[in-house]
Design an enzyme around this catalytic site. Structure first.
Site, PDB file in Angstrom:
ATOM      1  N   SER A  55       0.800  -1.225   0.000  1.00 30.55           N
ATOM      2  CA  SER A  55       0.000   0.000   0.000  1.00 30.55           C
ATOM      3  C   SER A  55       0.834   1.278   0.000  1.00 30.55           C
ATOM      4  O   SER A  55       0.364   2.315  -0.471  1.00 30.55           O
ATOM      5  CB  SER A  55      -0.947   0.009   1.199  1.00 30.55           C
ATOM      6  OG  SER A  55      -0.233  -0.157   2.412  1.00 30.55           O
ATOM      7  N   HIS A 282      -0.571   6.417   6.219  1.00 31.49           N
ATOM      8  CA  HIS A 282      -0.016   6.201   4.884  1.00 31.49           C
ATOM      9  C   HIS A 282       0.291   7.544   4.217  1.00 31.49           C
ATOM     10  O   HIS A 282      -0.265   8.574   4.610  1.00 31.49           O
ATOM     11  CB  HIS A 282      -1.005   5.428   4.012  1.00 31.49           C
ATOM     12  CG  HIS A 282      -0.984   3.957   4.227  1.00 31.49           C
ATOM     13  ND1 HIS A 282      -1.419   3.375   5.395  1.00 31.49           N
ATOM     14  CD2 HIS A 282      -0.562   2.926   3.436  1.00 31.49           C
ATOM     15  CE1 HIS A 282      -1.284   2.055   5.309  1.00 31.49           C
ATOM     16  NE2 HIS A 282      -0.759   1.763   4.125  1.00 31.49           N
TER      17      HIS A 282
END
Length: 301
Positions: A55, A282
């Site tokens: 990711s 993230h």
């Protein structure tokens, strides 16, 4: 405190689910933009540039999402690197939730093994993998859920300390090292003429070891613990890159000062509640751009 505890538990469950899910999509092998031109011809012998990864490579939540359940962004660092290189033969098979096993295995949603994108025509491969092999999502989820129980302490570090005093996460990183080595060997075998770059992870927690609880639900003592754990992971990746004679891309140094605790205007890594489009903990679009700059600086030669 009850509200903080409830919020920490909620973040913990959400983040654990994010990391635990190996979310892949059927047929989501090619990113939008320049990759489209490479769809058919490149699959036989491999695109000139192929991006593999999890990711942190795919860019979940960052518009425009092009990879279905893989949560792949059209402005993730592989796409930006391909544009900087002027590379039109480009294939991005990175996917949220990917582990080293997913280099070989068909993933959820019937997406093929990531290594299948490589071939003798491939001349550049970037690989961003390893975080899910040590359980990134469940680690962050556990730390978030535990933080309200001892905000000034280190409840997460305590959980990951064995009875003999050893660090369980350090052991996970050691155990992941041969898996990374196996991936890099396989990349060389399938793309023997390619330049290969192993990409590290960006600065998530403040490099100075401070915490910003409760806005980011990580206890004061766990902030430096998680920072050190990530640095240990990156060191292992760098060592494996050196052993495999491939290039290592440091994305940690270029992103220091843009972690989850800084104001939104300066933040490249989102916290538990993203204020810019991204997955929790993230990179956002600015973070992916910074990672692309680091990758380009290493592979442009």
């Amino acid at each position: 405190m009850a509200q903080v505890r409830e919020r920490g538990a909620r973040y913990g469950k959400a983040l654990a689910a994010l990391g635990a899910a190996s979310v892949l999509t059927a047929g989501a092998a090619v990113a939008a933009g320049p990759a489209a031109a490479a769809t058919t011809a490149a699959q036989a012998g491999g695109a000139r540039y192929v991006a593999l990864g999890d990711s942190y490579t795919s860019g979940p939540g960052i518009p425009e999402q092009t990879g279905g359940d893989c949560a792949r962004s059209s402005v993730n660092y592989p796409a930006l690197t391909a544009a900087q290189l002027g590379q039109t033969s480009f294939r991005d098979v990175s996917c949220s939730g990917a582990t080293t096993d997913d280099m070989w295995n068909t993933q959820a949603g019937a997406a093929g093994p990531q290594l299948d994108a490589l071939g003798k025509q491939t001349r550049l491969v970037t690989v961003g993998i390893g975080g899910n092999d040590i359980g990134f999502g469940t680690i962050i989820g556990s730390c978030a859920a535990l933080s309200p129980t001892d905000p000034a302490g280190a409840p997460c570090k305590k959980q990951y300390t064995a009875a003999d005093g050893s660090d369980l996460l350090a052991q996970r990183i050691n155990d992941a090292a041969p898996k990374i080595a196996k991936v890099l060997k396989a990349v060389h075998e399938r793309a023997p003429y390619a330049k290969v770059a192993l990409v590290g992870y960006p600065s998530i927690m403040p490099d100075n070891g401070t915490s910003c609880f409760p806005s980011v639900p990580i206890a004061a003592g766990d902030a430096p613990y998680l920072r050190d754990t990530e640095k240990r992971l990156n060191t292992m990746l760098q060592q494996q890159a050196r052993a495999a004679h491939v290039r290592y891309v440091d994305t940690y140094g270029p992103t220091v000062g843009h972690d989850v605790c800084v104001p939104a205007a300066d933040r490249w890594i989102e916290g538990a509640t993203p204020e810019s489009p991204a997955a929790p903990f993230h990179p956002n679009a600015k973070g992916e751009a910074a990672m692309a700059g680091a990758v380009y600086g290493v592979v442009r030669g």
